[in-house]
Design an enzyme around this catalytic site. Structure first.
Site, PDB file in Angstrom:
ATOM      1  N   GLY A  75      91.435  -0.042 -99.472  1.00  0.00           N
ATOM      2  CA  GLY A  75      90.384   0.928 -99.180  1.00  0.00           C
ATOM      3  C   GLY A  75      90.790   2.324 -99.593  1.00  0.00           C
ATOM      4  O   GLY A  75      91.701   2.520-100.397  1.00  0.00           O
ATOM      5  N   CYS A  76      90.139   3.312 -99.014  1.00  0.00           N
ATOM      6  CA  CYS A  76      90.446   4.711 -99.328  1.00  0.00           C
ATOM      7  C   CYS A  76      91.925   4.991 -99.092  1.00  0.00           C
ATOM      8  O   CYS A  76      92.462   4.708 -98.017  1.00  0.00           O
ATOM      9  CB  CYS A  76      89.593   5.629 -98.460  1.00  0.00           C
ATOM     10  SG  CYS A  76      90.002   7.373 -98.628  1.00  0.00           S
ATOM     11  N   PHE A  77      92.580   5.549-100.085  1.00  0.00           N
ATOM     12  CA  PHE A  77      94.025   5.755 -99.964  1.00  0.00           C
ATOM     13  C   PHE A  77      94.417   6.823 -98.958  1.00  0.00           C
ATOM     14  O   PHE A  77      95.572   6.893 -98.540  1.00  0.00           O
ATOM     15  CB  PHE A  77      94.686   6.036-101.316  1.00  0.00           C
ATOM     16  CG  PHE A  77      93.965   6.957-102.262  1.00  0.00           C
ATOM     17  CD1 PHE A  77      93.130   7.967-101.838  1.00  0.00           C
ATOM     18  CD2 PHE A  77      94.131   6.798-103.637  1.00  0.00           C
ATOM     19  CE1 PHE A  77      92.494   8.822-102.718  1.00  0.00           C
ATOM     20  CE2 PHE A  77      93.502   7.643-104.543  1.00  0.00           C
ATOM     21  CZ  PHE A  77      92.674   8.663-104.073  1.00  0.00           C
TER      22      PHE A  77
END
Length: 223
Positions: free
Chosen positions: A54-56
């Site tokens: 997902g979003c880092f």
């Protein structure tokens, strides 16, 4: 999802939090067993692990708070050097995933312990090509193994968790050899630490640190 849309959507999600959770969001961490197959703690040079989930921003923040981890960088893996740019990653057509490079001391934390954190609190490994509000193959769950040993340990742990029915849905995490990792733009680095009050961070990522401290008190480091 591009940077502006991500922030805008986050504001809307926070407004709705009292009524419902976004589709696919996991509200609680999952307590998992230790990896049966793991690299033993040993003195030696620092090692590298690369995870996508997902979003880092949130994944980076989780591993930055794990004892034994020396450095974490947000970036891209899975595609070419020419397409390793945020503006292109958002199309979902580059082959890249938002990923983090974790540099760790194998004398203090093992690869299997990092995997346990990854599957337990860093992301939800049962969501296919998405994580909570972020949708697309760039948000897929994937382990980029830096060695054959890492690949064996990761595959064995996924098999172990599957056999134990640790999650209510199948694990969709891919395991593939690491070919390259490209650091993301400077404004993505240490994003949670620099923007703790941004709605997206407050709703999606800050709870991961709470869960990390709850489930892994001996591994958690503040700061």
């Amino acid at each position: 999802m591009n940077f502006i849309r991500r922030s805008t959507l986050a504001i809307a999600l926070v407004a709705l939090v009292g009524a419902c959770s976004p589709a696919g969001a996991r509200s609680k961490p999952v307590a998992l067993p230790d990896a049966k197959l793991d690299a033993p703690l040993a003195t030696g040079k620092q090692q590298v692990a690369v995870f996508a989930g997902g979003c880092f921003w949130g994944v980076e923040a989780v591993f930055e708070h794990v004892k034994g981890v020396k450095d974490v960088v947000s970036g891209y893996s899975g595609g070419s050097a020419m397409s390793a740019r945020y503006a292109l990653i958002g199309t979902g057509k580059t082959g890249h995933a938002e990923a983090v490079r974790v540099v760790y001391d194998p004398n203090l934390v093992s690869y299997g312990q990092l995997l346990k954190v990854y599957f337990s609190v860093a992301h939800d490994p049962t969501q296919l090509n998405r994580q909570a509000p972020d949708v697309g193959p760039q948000y897929r769950s994937q382990i980029f193994s830096a060695s054959s040993e890492q690949q064996k340990i990761a595959n064995a742990y996924i098999g172990q968790l599957t056999a134990a029915k640790a999650f209510p849905s199948p694990i969709v995490t891919k395991v593939e050899p690491l070919k390259a990792f490209y650091p993301a733009e400077a404004y993505h680095q240490d994003y949670l630490r620099l923007h703790p009050n941004e709605p997206y961070i407050v709703y999606n990522d800050a709870p991961k640190l709470v869960h990390l401290k709850q489930l892994f008190p001996q591994m958690y480091k503040g700061g």
